[in-house]
Scaffold this active site. Structure first.
Site, short mmCIF file in Angstrom:
data_model
loop_
_atom_site.label_atom_id
_atom_site.label_comp_id
_atom_site.label_asym_id
_atom_site.label_seq_id
_atom_site.Cartn_x
_atom_site.Cartn_y
_atom_site.Cartn_z
N LYS A 88 0.83 -1.21 0.00
CA LYS A 88 0.00 0.00 0.00
C LYS A 88 0.86 1.26 0.00
CE LYS A 88 -2.65 2.81 3.22
NZ LYS A 88 -1.57 3.67 3.74
N ASN A 89 1.83 1.33 0.92
CA ASN A 89 2.57 2.58 1.06
C ASN A 89 3.51 2.85 -0.12
OD1 ASN A 89 1.19 3.24 3.34
ND2 ASN A 89 2.88 2.81 4.77
N ARG A 122 -4.48 10.66 3.18
CA ARG A 122 -3.22 11.35 3.42
C ARG A 122 -2.34 11.39 2.16
NH1 ARG A 122 -1.50 14.67 7.06
NH2 ARG A 122 0.74 14.72 7.18
N CYS A 140 -5.41 8.90 8.26
CA CYS A 140 -5.59 8.43 9.63
C CYS A 140 -5.19 9.50 10.62
CB CYS A 140 -4.69 7.21 9.88
SG CYS A 140 -5.31 5.70 9.14
N ARG A 182 0.20 15.71 12.25
CA ARG A 182 0.99 15.19 11.12
C ARG A 182 1.42 16.37 10.25
NH1 ARG A 182 -1.77 9.72 8.84
NH2 ARG A 182 0.32 9.35 8.07
N PRO A 183 2.43 17.11 10.70
CA PRO A 183 2.84 18.31 9.96
C PRO A 183 3.46 17.97 8.61
CG PRO A 183 4.41 17.83 11.73
CD PRO A 183 3.28 16.84 11.87
N ILE A 184 3.49 18.96 7.72
CA ILE A 184 4.17 18.75 6.43
C ILE A 184 5.25 19.81 6.20
CG2 ILE A 184 2.27 17.49 5.31
CD1 ILE A 184 1.62 20.13 3.79
N ASP A 185 5.75 20.36 7.32
CA ASP A 185 6.76 21.42 7.20
C ASP A 185 8.00 20.98 6.42
OD1 ASP A 185 6.90 19.81 9.66
OD2 ASP A 185 8.75 20.91 10.04
N ASP A 194 3.75 1.33 12.02
CA ASP A 194 2.52 0.72 11.50
C ASP A 194 2.25 -0.66 12.10
OD1 ASP A 194 1.39 2.61 9.80
OD2 ASP A 194 2.85 2.22 8.25
N ILE A 253 7.46 7.69 16.65
CA ILE A 253 7.13 8.37 15.39
C ILE A 253 5.84 9.18 15.55
CG2 ILE A 253 6.78 8.08 12.90
CD1 ILE A 253 9.42 6.86 13.74
N ARG A 293 -9.14 0.60 3.60
CA ARG A 293 -8.20 1.54 2.97
C ARG A 293 -6.86 0.87 2.72
NH1 ARG A 293 -6.50 5.65 6.35
NH2 ARG A 293 -4.99 5.72 4.67
C1 UD1 Z 1 4.21 7.32 6.24
C2 UD1 Z 1 3.20 6.25 5.96
C3 UD1 Z 1 2.55 5.78 7.22
C4 UD1 Z 1 3.62 5.36 8.21
C5 UD1 Z 1 4.66 6.45 8.37
C6 UD1 Z 1 5.84 6.05 9.22
C7 UD1 Z 1 2.19 6.66 3.76
C8 UD1 Z 1 1.06 7.31 3.04
N1 UD1 Z 1 2.17 6.83 5.09
O1 UD1 Z 1 3.52 8.39 6.82
O2 UD1 Z 1 1.72 4.68 6.93
O3 UD1 Z 1 2.99 5.15 9.45
O4 UD1 Z 1 5.18 6.81 7.10
O5 UD1 Z 1 6.48 4.94 8.65
O6 UD1 Z 1 3.07 6.05 3.18
N2 UD1 Z 1 7.08 14.90 10.26
C9 UD1 Z 1 7.31 16.22 10.51
N3 UD1 Z 1 7.26 17.09 9.46
C10 UD1 Z 1 6.98 16.68 8.20
C11 UD1 Z 1 6.76 15.32 7.96
C12 UD1 Z 1 6.81 14.43 9.02
O7 UD1 Z 1 7.55 16.64 11.64
O8 UD1 Z 1 6.96 17.51 7.29
C13 UD1 Z 1 7.12 13.93 11.38
C14 UD1 Z 1 5.77 13.30 11.64
O9 UD1 Z 1 4.96 14.07 12.48
C15 UD1 Z 1 6.16 11.99 12.28
C16 UD1 Z 1 7.44 11.62 11.55
O10 UD1 Z 1 7.95 12.86 11.02
O11 UD1 Z 1 6.45 12.18 13.64
C17 UD1 Z 1 7.26 10.59 10.45
O12 UD1 Z 1 6.52 11.09 9.40
P1 UD1 Z 1 6.62 10.46 7.94
O13 UD1 Z 1 7.74 9.49 7.87
O14 UD1 Z 1 6.56 11.57 6.98
O15 UD1 Z 1 5.32 9.61 7.88
P2 UD1 Z 1 4.13 9.82 6.88
O16 UD1 Z 1 4.65 10.11 5.52
O17 UD1 Z 1 3.10 10.71 7.52
#
Ligand code: UD1
Length: 418
Positions: free
Chosen positions: A23-24, A93, A117, A122-125, A306, A328, A398
């Site tokens: 999936k991912n 997401r 979820c 879940r920031p995207i900074d 996960d 995480i 999903r």
């Molecule tokens: C992806 C997976 C999710 C999995 C996760 C961790 C997909 C769609 N999702 O999620 O299933 O649980 O990896 O393996 O593939 N963070 C920041 N800023 C950012 C981005 C992330 O602070 O801009 C932090 C997050 O809050 C979190 C950590 O980094 O604490 C991991 O995030 P990330 O690896 O990006 O996970 P996702 O892409 O959300």
């Protein structure tokens, strides 16, 4: 799609189950096809609702998408850069991968904030930091709509403060057509990122280092089509491995890459689970006394976040007190409340939870608060005495292909409520 899953627990499972495509990986590969100018065919695409949702988003961009059995044929040759502001974008997401992909292809993207979820903030900074470093301007309006655009994308060095999967993938896609070389330092190393790099390179990209903490992207001017088979889903594999450890006398799980599961396998060994590893399969032999263990989630190759909820359900059957530390998503413990409703004894002190076993779980009404919580409740339902009703089952669909059918083939008494 049915909203409830009902399980009559307490029966021993046995048999063989084949793991679907990841999936991912899929949720990144589908948006990546907008970078191509001709047909991309992806094999072993799981039949899950996230794939449907992403295919619909592609269609709204005037991309042709056809599913034939397990493969998806995607023709982006007539793509239009239409704003992605409709509700279907916020449903999942992974729609945020269209940020990097469309920015890369058109140097401009307008997209509504993604959903998915709820695992805490879940920031995207880091994604945005990467886009800006490549030369893009980022605007966010009051309706949660991002407009990201650049006159020119220029290769540069980008250091990620945390090895985020999402940010690594998004920046990789945004940098594919950038002028010059982009280096992502402290990049995430997950196998799904390697899979994406392999597909992009088949399309003509120049991406090196995926799977390490430094990914190097040399910009190219266009990408063509390709054929690509998705790697097996290590989280689905982990789910069936844990189900087998919890409920089966003997179960074989096929189409796996054992190397991707080392974090889980070593923890299950500590818990006294007997396993036989093949080249692309694993057989679990259950019925041994399970020991309490300690787990700490970490970026790959560490123990996957996960999988922690699944272990949470499993460890209700271990002798002693187990501990899970979530590094995480520190709030990813909603499933514990649901398990406690079934008779588990779990105390949460985020970012840690303590699971005291052995508990005889009892069937009751519970709710899948997110995808992996839903999977944990399935394990608990299979273990429990009596009937478990899991509401909000759409979260489970999903991410898990034919989960009810696969479990029925393993002798589980499980069905969907119509
Ligand atoms: C992806 C997976 C999710 C999995 C996760 C961790 C997909 C769609 N999702 O999620 O299933 O649980 O990896 O393996 O593939 N963070 C920041 N800023 C950012 C981005 C992330 O602070 O801009 C932090 C997050 O809050 C979190 C950590 O980094 O604490 C991991 O995030 P990330 O690896 O990006 O996970 P996702 O892409 O959300």
């Amino acid at each position: 799609m049915s909203e409830k899953i009902i399980i009559e627990g307490g029966y021993e499972l046995e048999g063989e189950v084949r793991i679907s495509g990841a999936k991912n990986a899929t949720v990144a590969l589908i948006p990546a096809t907008v970078l191509a100018s001709s047909v991309v065919t992806i094999y072993d695409v799981p039949d899950i609702s996230d794939v449907e949702a992403l295919s619909d988003i592609l269609r709204s961009l005037n991309v042709e998408v056809n599913r034939q059995k397990d493969h998806l044929i995607i023709d982006p040759s007539k793509i239009k850069n239409i704003d992605l502001v409709q509700d279907n974008v916020t449903k999942l997401r992974a729609s945020y991968y269209f940020m990097g992909a469309l920015l890369g292809r058109f140097k401009k993207v307008k997209i509504k904030m993604p959903g998915g979820c709820f695992l805490g903030p879940r920031p995207i900074d880091l994604h945005l930091k990467g886009f800006k470093a490549l030369g893009a301007e980022v605007k966010l309006d009051d309706d949660g709509i991002y407009e990201i655009s650049a006159n020119e994308l220029l290769g540069t060095n980008i250091y990620l403060d945390f090895p985020s999967v999402g940010a690594t993938i998004n920046i990789m896609m945004a940098a594919i057509f950038a002028n010059g070389r982009t280096v992502i330092e402290n990049s995430a190393k997950e196998p799904e990122i390697v899979d994406l790099a392999i597909m992009l390179n088949k399309m003509g990209a120049k991406v090196r280092g995926a799977g390490t903490d430094e990914i190097i992207i040399d910009g190219v001017s266009s990408l063509g089509g390709c054929f690509h088979e998705i790697i097996p889903d290590r989280i689905e594999a982990g789910t069936y491995i844990v189900i087998a450890a919890a409920c089966a006398k003997k179960m074989k799980i096929t189409n796996i890459i054992p190397h991707h599961l080392e974090g889980l396998i070593s923890k299950l060994e500590d818990a006294n689970v007997a396993m036989e590893l093949g080249d692309d399969s694993i057989t679990i032999v259950g019925n041994k006394e399970i020991k309490a263990i300690k787990i700490k989630t970490q970026p790959y190759p560490g123990f996957a976040t996960d999988l922690q909820s699944l272990l949470g359900a499993f460890l209700t059957q271990a002798k002693g007190v187990s501990m899970i530390e979530e590094t995480i998503y520190p709030e990813r413990f909603k499933y514990c409340e649901e398990l406690n409703k079934m008779g588990a004894n779990i105390k949460v002190k985020s970012p840690v939870c303590f699971i005291e076993g052995v508990s005889q779980l009892k069937g009751t009404e519970v709710s899948a608060t997110d995808l992996r919580c839903g999977a944990a409740l399935i394990i608990a339902g299979l273990l429990a005495k009596g009937t478990t009703t899991i509401s909000n089952a759409y979260h489970i669909y999903r991410g898990y292909e034919n989960i009810v059918e696969k479990l029925r083939n393993l002798n589980a008494r499980i069905w969907e409520e119509k």
